[in-house]
Design a protein around this motif. Structure first.
Motif, PDB file in Angstrom:
ATOM      1  N   LYS A  12       0.850  -1.214   0.113  1.00  0.00           N
ATOM      2  CA  LYS A  12       0.004  -0.162   0.214  1.00  0.00           C
ATOM      3  C   LYS A  12       1.490   1.146  -0.038  1.00  0.00           C
ATOM      4  O   LYS A  12       0.607   1.970  -0.539  1.00  0.00           O
ATOM      5  N   ARG A  13       1.659   1.456   1.084  1.00  0.00           N
ATOM      6  CA  ARG A  13       2.754   2.297   1.013  1.00  0.00           C
ATOM      7  C   ARG A  13       3.154   2.621  -0.507  1.00  0.00           C
ATOM      8  O   ARG A  13       3.465   3.885  -0.638  1.00  0.00           O
ATOM      9  N   LYS A  14       3.937   1.509  -0.787  1.00  0.00           N
ATOM     10  CA  LYS A  14       4.444   1.634  -2.373  1.00  0.00           C
ATOM     11  C   LYS A  14       3.482   2.127  -2.843  1.00  0.00           C
ATOM     12  O   LYS A  14       3.625   2.938  -3.474  1.00  0.00           O
ATOM     13  N   TRP A  15       2.797   1.821  -3.501  1.00  0.00           N
ATOM     14  CA  TRP A  15       1.283   2.124  -4.572  1.00  0.00           C
ATOM     15  C   TRP A  15       1.317   4.141  -4.152  1.00  0.00           C
ATOM     16  O   TRP A  15       1.136   4.669  -4.869  1.00  0.00           O
ATOM     17  N   VAL A  16       0.799   4.402  -2.774  1.00  0.00           N
ATOM     18  CA  VAL A  16       0.586   5.520  -2.956  1.00  0.00           C
ATOM     19  C   VAL A  16       1.745   6.473  -2.886  1.00  0.00           C
ATOM     20  O   VAL A  16       1.532   7.057  -3.941  1.00  0.00           O
ATOM     21  N   LYS A  17       3.281   5.751  -2.698  1.00  0.00           N
ATOM     22  CA  LYS A  17       3.988   6.855  -2.792  1.00  0.00           C
ATOM     23  C   LYS A  17       4.118   7.347  -4.263  1.00  0.00           C
ATOM     24  O   LYS A  17       5.059   8.037  -4.661  1.00  0.00           O
ATOM     25  N   GLU A  18       4.721   5.732  -5.522  1.00  0.00           N
ATOM     26  CA  GLU A  18       4.166   5.930  -6.533  1.00  0.00           C
ATOM     27  C   GLU A  18       3.240   6.696  -7.548  1.00  0.00           C
ATOM     28  O   GLU A  18       3.550   7.967  -8.161  1.00  0.00           O
ATOM     29  N   ARG A  19       1.688   7.391  -6.420  1.00  0.00           N
ATOM     30  CA  ARG A  19       1.257   8.582  -7.098  1.00  0.00           C
ATOM     31  C   ARG A  19       1.007   9.388  -6.696  1.00  0.00           C
ATOM     32  O   ARG A  19       0.558  10.539  -7.128  1.00  0.00           O
ATOM     33  N   TYR A  20       1.365   9.951  -5.260  1.00  0.00           N
ATOM     34  CA  TYR A  20       1.401  11.093  -4.047  1.00  0.00           C
ATOM     35  C   TYR A  20       2.689  11.052  -3.515  1.00  0.00           C
ATOM     36  O   TYR A  20       3.087  11.456  -3.506  1.00  0.00           O
ATOM     37  N   HIS A  21       3.853  11.949  -5.189  1.00  0.00           N
ATOM     38  CA  HIS A  21       5.213  12.120  -4.765  1.00  0.00           C
ATOM     39  C   HIS A  21       5.227  12.758  -3.589  1.00  0.00           C
ATOM     40  O   HIS A  21       6.797  13.355  -2.826  1.00  0.00           O
ATOM     41  N   ASP A  22       5.039  13.846  -3.496  1.00  0.00           N
ATOM     42  CA  ASP A  22       5.554  15.623  -3.223  1.00  0.00           C
ATOM     43  C   ASP A  22       4.487  15.607  -2.030  1.00  0.00           C
ATOM     44  O   ASP A  22       3.686  16.706  -1.368  1.00  0.00           O
ATOM     45  N   ALA A  23       3.830  14.728  -1.183  1.00  0.00           N
ATOM     46  CA  ALA A  23       2.368  14.415  -0.367  1.00  0.00           C
ATOM     47  C   ALA A  23       3.124  14.582   0.705  1.00  0.00           C
ATOM     48  O   ALA A  23       4.342  14.187   1.777  1.00  0.00           O
ATOM     49  N   PHE A  24       2.374  15.428   1.745  1.00  0.00           N
ATOM     50  CA  PHE A  24       3.223  15.416   3.370  1.00  0.00           C
ATOM     51  C   PHE A  24       2.228  14.683   3.873  1.00  0.00           C
ATOM     52  O   PHE A  24       0.867  13.357   4.483  1.00  0.00           O
ATOM     53  N   TRP A  25       2.973  13.178   5.497  1.00  0.00           N
ATOM     54  CA  TRP A  25       2.936  11.776   5.223  1.00  0.00           C
ATOM     55  C   TRP A  25       2.216  12.497   6.917  1.00  0.00           C
ATOM     56  O   TRP A  25       3.552  13.130   7.707  1.00  0.00           O
ATOM     57  N   CYS A  26       1.436  11.940   7.507  1.00  0.00           N
ATOM     58  CA  CYS A  26       1.158  11.997   9.152  1.00  0.00           C
ATOM     59  C   CYS A  26       1.409  10.531   9.119  1.00  0.00           C
ATOM     60  O   CYS A  26       0.102   9.154   8.365  1.00  0.00           O
ATOM     61  N   SER A  27       1.992   9.609   9.574  1.00  0.00           N
ATOM     62  CA  SER A  27       2.248   8.283   9.504  1.00  0.00           C
ATOM     63  C   SER A  27       2.199   8.275  11.772  1.00  0.00           C
ATOM     64  O   SER A  27       3.206   7.825  11.951  1.00  0.00           O
ATOM     65  N   ALA A  28       0.481   7.311  11.421  1.00  0.00           N
ATOM     66  CA  ALA A  28       0.939   6.360  12.708  1.00  0.00           C
ATOM     67  C   ALA A  28       1.894   5.643  13.341  1.00  0.00           C
ATOM     68  O   ALA A  28       2.328   4.877  14.196  1.00  0.00           O
ATOM     69  N   TYR A  29       2.687   4.891  12.680  1.00  0.00           N
ATOM     70  CA  TYR A  29       3.993   3.843  12.502  1.00  0.00           C
ATOM     71  C   TYR A  29       4.659   4.207  13.179  1.00  0.00           C
ATOM     72  O   TYR A  29       5.593   4.219  13.214  1.00  0.00           O
ATOM     73  N   ARG A  30       4.939   5.574  12.801  1.00  0.00           N
ATOM     74  CA  ARG A  30       6.193   6.754  13.025  1.00  0.00           C
ATOM     75  C   ARG A  30       5.626   7.342  14.363  1.00  0.00           C
ATOM     76  O   ARG A  30       6.190   8.096  14.741  1.00  0.00           O
ATOM     77  N   VAL A  42      -1.660  17.906  -0.512  1.00  0.00           N
ATOM     78  CA  VAL A  42      -1.628  16.640  -0.512  1.00  0.00           C
ATOM     79  C   VAL A  42      -1.435  16.286   0.638  1.00  0.00           C
ATOM     80  O   VAL A  42      -0.333  16.428   1.008  1.00  0.00           O
ATOM     81  N   MET A  43      -2.426  14.984   1.611  1.00  0.00           N
ATOM     82  CA  MET A  43      -2.117  14.744   3.013  1.00  0.00           C
ATOM     83  C   MET A  43      -2.370  13.451   2.838  1.00  0.00           C
ATOM     84  O   MET A  43      -3.583  13.421   2.330  1.00  0.00           O
ATOM     85  N   VAL A  44      -1.171  12.568   3.192  1.00  0.00           N
ATOM     86  CA  VAL A  44      -1.156  11.457   3.144  1.00  0.00           C
ATOM     87  C   VAL A  44      -0.733  11.075   4.415  1.00  0.00           C
ATOM     88  O   VAL A  44      -0.815  11.439   5.811  1.00  0.00           O
ATOM     89  N   ILE A  45      -2.810   9.748   5.376  1.00  0.00           N
ATOM     90  CA  ILE A  45      -3.031   9.726   6.332  1.00  0.00           C
ATOM     91  C   ILE A  45      -2.243   7.779   6.897  1.00  0.00           C
ATOM     92  O   ILE A  45      -3.235   7.585   6.011  1.00  0.00           O
ATOM     93  N   GLU A  46      -1.274   7.328   7.059  1.00  0.00           N
ATOM     94  CA  GLU A  46      -1.443   6.137   6.864  1.00  0.00           C
ATOM     95  C   GLU A  46      -1.331   5.054   8.310  1.00  0.00           C
ATOM     96  O   GLU A  46      -1.110   5.874   9.429  1.00  0.00           O
ATOM     97  N   GLY A  47      -2.005   4.572   8.614  1.00  0.00           N
ATOM     98  CA  GLY A  47      -2.176   3.821   9.669  1.00  0.00           C
ATOM     99  C   GLY A  47      -3.504   4.149   9.831  1.00  0.00           C
ATOM    100  O   GLY A  47      -3.135   3.778  11.664  1.00  0.00           O
TER     101      GLY A  47
END
Length: 141
Positions: A12-30, A42-47
């Protein structure tokens, strides 16, 4: 909103990174705190499942979690109405054996309710399985 879900370690993460290159990431895993808004386009909420789990561990009931995340989704929709894009990544935890532990069952059930609400409000929904996407909602790529 774009919701991406699938099994753990299914790309999932790889797939999203390939499509949303310059997104701000908010990750529960971090250990990032869940954000409701961003100045980024673009804001990505991961986890998202981990943020739900934290709510259960803090003592919220399934219904309280459900209502809280309905409010959060509304905030994200308002953010999108102002020209931003919100991408949510969630791991599927509802398949398989029902957990014996009541807290784990509450987490699983809460994820199911929250994911249903996200899917209902998302413009695009993709299921990722072993790196392959299946568009369930929205225009095909």
């Amino acid at each position: 909103m774009h919701f991406i879900f699938g099994g753990a370690f299914n790309g999932k993460r790889k797939w999203v990174k390939e499509r949303y290159h310059d997104a701000f990431w908010c990750s529960a895993y971090r250990g990032d705190k869940l954000v409701m808004n961003s100045r980024h386009n673009v804001m990505v909420i991961e986890g998202i499942e981990q943020y739900i789990k934290e709510s259960i561990e803090e003592g919220m009931t399934i219904e309280e979690v459900r209502r809280a995340f309905q409010t959060i989704v509304t905030d994200w929709l308002l953010l999108e109405a102002s020209g931003h894009q919100v991408v949510i990544i969630g791991t599927e935890i509802g398949k398989g054996i029902v957990p014996m532990n009541p807290q784990d069952r509450a987490w699983r059930d809460s994820c199911g309710y929250v994911y249903q609400h996200i899917v209902k409000n998302a413009h695009i929904v993709d299921h990722i399985w072993y790196g392959v996407s299946n568009r369930l909602k929205g225009e095909q790529e």
